[in-house]
Structure formats: structure tokens, C-alpha cells
Design an enzyme around this catalytic site. Structure first.
Site, PDB file in Angstrom:
ATOM      1  N   LEU A   1      10.074  -0.445   5.150  1.00  0.00           N
ATOM      2  CA  LEU A   1      10.237   0.473   6.272  1.00  0.00           C
ATOM      3  C   LEU A   1      11.706   0.641   6.647  1.00  0.00           C
ATOM      4  O   LEU A   1      12.388  -0.336   6.954  1.00  0.00           O
ATOM      5  CB  LEU A   1       9.457  -0.038   7.489  1.00  0.00           C
TER       6      LEU A   1
ATOM      7  N   GLN B   1      16.902   6.946   8.964  1.00  0.00           N
ATOM      8  CA  GLN B   1      16.417   7.593   7.749  1.00  0.00           C
ATOM      9  C   GLN B   1      17.369   8.699   7.304  1.00  0.00           C
ATOM     10  O   GLN B   1      18.171   9.197   8.069  1.00  0.00           O
ATOM     11  CB  GLN B   1      15.009   8.145   7.984  1.00  0.00           C
TER      12      GLN B   1
ATOM     13  N   GLY C   1      20.393   7.183   3.012  1.00  0.00           N
ATOM     14  CA  GLY C   1      20.484   6.482   1.738  1.00  0.00           C
ATOM     15  C   GLY C   1      20.121   5.012   1.822  1.00  0.00           C
ATOM     16  O   GLY C   1      20.254   4.275   0.833  1.00  0.00           O
TER      17      GLY C   1
ATOM     18  N   GLY D   1      17.145   3.554   2.254  1.00  0.00           N
ATOM     19  CA  GLY D   1      15.951   3.171   1.507  1.00  0.00           C
ATOM     20  C   GLY D   1      16.267   2.845   0.063  1.00  0.00           C
ATOM     21  O   GLY D   1      15.823   1.816  -0.475  1.00  0.00           O
ATOM     22  N   ALA D   2      17.049   3.718  -0.587  1.00  0.00           N
ATOM     23  CA  ALA D   2      17.445   3.474  -1.980  1.00  0.00           C
ATOM     24  C   ALA D   2      18.294   2.222  -2.091  1.00  0.00           C
ATOM     25  O   ALA D   2      18.148   1.431  -3.036  1.00  0.00           O
ATOM     26  CB  ALA D   2      18.202   4.691  -2.520  1.00  0.00           C
TER      27      ALA D   2
ATOM     28  N   GLU E   1       2.660  -2.888  -3.805  1.00  0.00           N
ATOM     29  CA  GLU E   1       1.305  -2.898  -3.261  1.00  0.00           C
ATOM     30  C   GLU E   1       0.995  -1.568  -2.569  1.00  0.00           C
ATOM     31  O   GLU E   1       1.608  -1.225  -1.563  1.00  0.00           O
ATOM     32  CB  GLU E   1       1.166  -4.052  -2.263  1.00  0.00           C
TER      33      GLU E   1
END
Length: 526
Positions: free
Chosen positions: A348, A354, A357, A359-360, A382
Site C-alpha cells: 500500500l 501516490q 514513483g 510503488g515501483a 498473494e
């Protein structure tokens, strides 16, 4: 002149006057017999609430008062005026209420009310709709760095979902103009829960209907120690200067370098044994309920969990402070015979951070933390969401492009064991994901204006998509030998050739659209 004629003369043609009896049945109302029934033992003045309709929609409401005693004076309070009418010795007094919903509490408290609506159903039921609120709209989330953030709308963000707290319909009953505040201090995550509203439903007015327990629903998911006094919450900001991130610093990441909007981030890893992290994680994981569908809190006492956190390091009062930006959890599964297979469980990046960059960067940090460990077989995910799948495709394609077996020439030769081995050895990418990355990069390497080259690519993808249908056909042949035709029909239904071709085309088009999205992002980063 009849009552009906008076109505038409006053409101013009096209209005219909109808009625419901006291139990809202659809039969006619005779006006006299019901008034003579002794159903008003408290002796309250009786009111008949008459509804007018035009084209099936409720319009102007009219009230007819039955006089209980002469010379009574009635005050009706409205949001925009006060209407005073003295009830004379005549049997009925009529007048219009232009703000009718605002009068219901007054009517129910002071009169024996009989609500009669022509063709528009139960008025109380309609009125109850005013007490239903969209829970996603009602909830304000906020990270507070300084006192002024509390009143700053720009620091507010909304949940993506709330059904895990307020039910499938994501609605709250019982309040008007409801606002829920769930605020966190940016670093320590000290928590404030508050709510305000204009009005709450009165059970006495609405057949025992009670308001939802909003505080109880949210607080059941919050760890102990949350704050309900806003001033006390703001006072905890003084402790933010002592907060430091947990665990080991793995990486730093900056955006807008050299500009006035330059920002700096740090990524850490830790275990649950880190001092103070257990209680911190209890507060942090509450965000999952608003952003991750089917979210569940993990058993942190299992020592095979690993935690990865992103913090922004920002200037404040001549020094620096830290604000949480997101996190991920990874579980170390056993892989036969003597390997470990990490599985990304929760991932998350919080809304205010957000599209930066992060998350990457977080996914790459997770990958790098396992690359040098020879006991790690590969990394799985998962139940990935669509958003995470797109992120993973982008990161994996970006990394695989640098590998020798994923060059343009190799891609046109088709998917092979060397690609699987190289992706697993160098990047810990599992076989299924390696095949998907191959298809993305081969699509990039394909000249779509060359009809034969484009057709070869489509057939290559469809051969993979056809594997389940081939298995279905193989199973069917085996069952043909063991079952009679009737048993076979009830046991297994097979697709026709036409259905299979149609399904394959749909699956392929869906994939191509997903791959185009990934390639667009890759192109934007080059």
C-alpha cells in the site's frame, strides 16, 4: 364547490388528489368515518397531511386541521418563515406548508398525525432517506504535520472503500450532514476519531429506527489509545520531533531534484521485534480497511513476516521530521526441498503519496533485499489487485529488458527455458510472471504494421491461452471411455469450437490492452 374542485382551481389542471388510510393501504378514504373514531386518547389536535401529486411526483403538501377546541393558536416553525394560523369555530382550517419536511418533528410531538399521500407511498419512509449518508463521502482521512493541517482541506483524502466497516452498501443511517474525522499524526500515527452532524434520527418519530453506531464501528478496528478530543490530538504533535523510522535503511529516493519542490524519501525494512514497531504496525494496518479489498490483519507473532516501510524526510523547524508514506508485508514461505519463497502479502502506497514513483521503488527494494540470498527461490504475490498487477508488470519488464535473454532477437525466437532460468536467478521472478513479461516485451518488439509478424505474436499468446481448453478436451476424451452419454453430459460441459475461438479472442484483446498500458509507462520513463 367540492373539495376536489377547489384543489384544481387553486393549483391548476393536472393535479390529482388521492389518499391513503392510516395504515397506508391503497383504498379510498371517506374523510368522515375515520375522524369519528376515538383513536386519539391523548386529546391532541388531529392533523390530516394531504399529499398532492403531479406526473407521479410529490408536489405541494396541504394540511387539514380538525379543531379539537375553539380559539387555539398554532405556530408552525419553518426554516424560512413562521406561519401563524388561528383555528376558528369552523370544522377545518386549511393552509399550505412550503417547507413540509421541517415540520414533521413538530407534528409528531404535538398532534395526532395521519399522513395521507396520493400515489407517493409512505412519507416517513421517504423522509428516512434524508438520514442515509454515503460512508465514503462522510469520512475524512488526514495526515497532520502541523496544527494548521487540521483545518486545511488540501490535506484531506478519502477512502476508496468502506464496506469492510459499514457494510456492502457503504452507507450510514441515522444522521444528516454527517462528517467523520479520522486523523493521524504524520510520523507516530497518533490517532484522532471524531464526528459531527446536523441532526440524528429520533426513534420516537420513526417507529424505533435508531442511528448506526459510527464510532463503535470504526473504533472496533482501532488499537487502544486513540483520541477523541481534537485539542488533545493537536497537542501530541510536539512529540513528532522525536520520531525516527523503524529498522534498517535500505534505500533513498528523491524527486524534483534541484527544484523548489524537491522531496526526499527513505525505505526501511524491519521485523516485529523492532522496539516499538508492534504498536506502530497496529495503527498503520488500519489503512488497509479503506484501500485493500478483503483486507485482514496479519498474525505478527509469526517470525516469518518481514515489513518494508516508506517515509518522507521533510524539513521542519530547522531540522527534519518523518512522515509515513506506505508499506508492504512479505511472508517467507518454505519451498521444497530446502529453499524459501517470499510472498508479497500487503502492499500500500497511501493516497497523498501516490503517482510519485514510490510503488515501483518499494517493489524494487523488496526484490533487491532478496537477490543476494541463494536460499531464495523466487518471489510470488498473494492475490494481486489489478493496480498491483500493472505495477508489477512495469517493474519486471523494466528489469528484464536488461537481461541478455530478453533482447529483441531472443524475444522473436519465442519463450524458452533460458528466459525462465535467467529471470529467476537474477531477479527472483517466477516462471509464470517471466512468461507474462516475455509477452509484454515481445509485443513491444513486434512491428504491428507487419501483418505476418503481428499474426505470429497473436498466435504465440493464444497458444498459451488455449492450454486450459486443450486440457478440457483431454479430460473429455478420458471420461468418454468411462461414462455413458447421459452421465457424461451431467459431469462435464465442453465448449464448442466457435465458443472457444470467441473466448480466446476476448482474452487476447484484454491482455493486449493491459500490455499497451505497461509499454506506455515504460516509454514515459525512458
Amino acid at each position: 364547490m367540492s373539495y376536489e374542485q377547489e384543489e384544481e382551481d387553486h393549483y391548476g389542471p393536472g393535479y390529482e388528489v388521492g389518499s391513503y388510510t392510516k395504515d397506508y393501504n391503497d383504498g379510498p378514504y371517506d374523510g368522515e368515518s375515520d375522524l369519528n373514531v376515538n383513536s386519539n386518547p391523548e386529546g391532541k389536535p388531529r392533523i390530516l397531511l394531504m399529499g398532492l401529486r403531479r406526473s407521479g411526483k410529490s408536489s405541494i403538501q396541504k394540511v387539514v386541521f380538525h379543531k379539537m377546541s375553539p380559539n387555539e393558536t398554532l405556530f408552525l416553525e419553518s426554516t424560512n418563515k413562521i406561519v401563524k394560523d388561528e383555528i376558528s369555530n369552523s370544522s377545518f382550517v386549511q393552509f399550505q406548508i412550503w417547507d413540509f419536511p421541517g415540520q414533521v418533528d413538530f407534528f409528531d410531538s404535538n398532534f395526532d398525525c395521519e399522513m395521507i399521500f396520493g400515489g407517493c407511498g409512505s412519507y416517513k419512509k421517504n423522509l428516512l432517506q434524508m438520514f442515509i449518508t454515503d460512508s465514503n463521502e462522510a469520512l475524512d482521512l488526514k495526515f497532520v504535520r502541523e496544527p494548521s493541517d487540521v483545518e486545511n482541506d488540501e490535506t484531506t483524502f478519502k477512502p476508496e472503500m468502506s464496506h469492510q466497516i459499514f457494510g456492502e452498501n457503504e452507507s450510514i443511517f441515522g444522521y444528516q450532514n454527517l462528517k467523520i474525522s479520522l486523523f493521524y499524526t504524520a510520523g507516530k500515527l497518533n490517532t484522532y476519531l471524531g464526528m459531527t452532524y446536523k441532526a440524528e434520527v429520533d426513534p420516537k418519530q420513526f417507529d424505533g429506527a435508531i442511528a448506526d453506531n459510527v464510532r463503535g464501528a470504526i473504533s472496533a478496528k482501532l488499537p487502544p489509545g486513540y483520541i477523541t478530543n481534537l485539542d488533545d490530538f493537536v497537542a501530541t504533535l510536539n512529540k513528532e520531533q522525536t520520531f525516527k523510522p523503524f529498522g534498517e535503511l535500505l534505500s533513498t529516493y528523491s524527486i524534483n531534484k534541484g527544484s523548489a519542490t524537491e522531496r526526499h524519501f527513505q525505505l526501511y525494512s524491519c521485523t516485529i521485534e523492532e522496539s516499538g514497531f508492534r504498536s506502530y504496525h497496529e495503527r498503520l494496518q488500519t489503512f488497509l480497511l479503506w484501500y485493500v479489498d478483503a483486507a485482514s490483519f496479519i498474525d505478527v507473532d509469526d517470525d516469518r513476516w518481514r515489513f518494508y516501510l516508506i517515509f518522507e524526510k521533510y524539513p521542519c523547524d530547522g531540522g527534519h521530521r518523518y512522515a509515513i508514506c506506505g508499506y508492504a508485508t512479505v511472508y517467507l514461505y518454505f519451498a521444497y526441498p530446502n529453499k524459501t519463497r517470499p510472498r508479497i502479502s500487503q502492499f500500500l502506497v497511501l493516497p497523498p503519496f501516490q503517482r510519485l514513483g514510490l510503488g515501483a521503488e518499494l517493489l524494487n527494494v523488496i526484490y533487491r533485499s532478496f537477490l543476494k540470498d541463494s536460499n531464495i527461490l523466487d518471489i510470488t504475490v498473494e492475490d494481486p489487485s489489478e493496480e498491483f498487477t500493472r505495477l508489477r508488470d512495469f517493474v519486471d519488464a523494466q528489469n528484464c529488458k536488461k537481461l541478455p535473454f530478453f533482447t529483441k532477437e531472443k524475444l522473436h525466437q519465442g519463450f524458452n527455458a533460458e528466459m525462465v532460468h535467467e529471470a529467476q536467478r537474477d531477479l527472483k521472478i517466477n516462471k509464470k510472471q517471466a512468461r507474462r513479461v516475455y509477452e509484454i516485451l515481445r509485443f513491444q518488439a513486434t512491428n504491428l504494421t507487419d501483418l505476418e509478424e503481428y499474426r505470429a505474436y497473436r498466435l504465440d499468446v493464444k497458444r498459451r491461452l488455449n492450454i486450459p481448453y486443450q486440457k478440457e478436451a483431454s479430460d473429455y476424451k478420458k471420461l468418454q471411455k468411462a461414462l455413458n452419454p447421459e452421465e457424461l453430459r451431467s459431469t462435464l460441459s465442453t465448449s464448442t469450437k466457435e465458443q472457444r475461438i470467441e473466448n480466446l479472442d476476448k482474452q487476447y484483446q484484454t491482455l493486449e490492452n493491459e500490455y499497451r498500458h505497461t509499454l506506455e509507462r515504460l516509454a514515459a520513463t525512458q
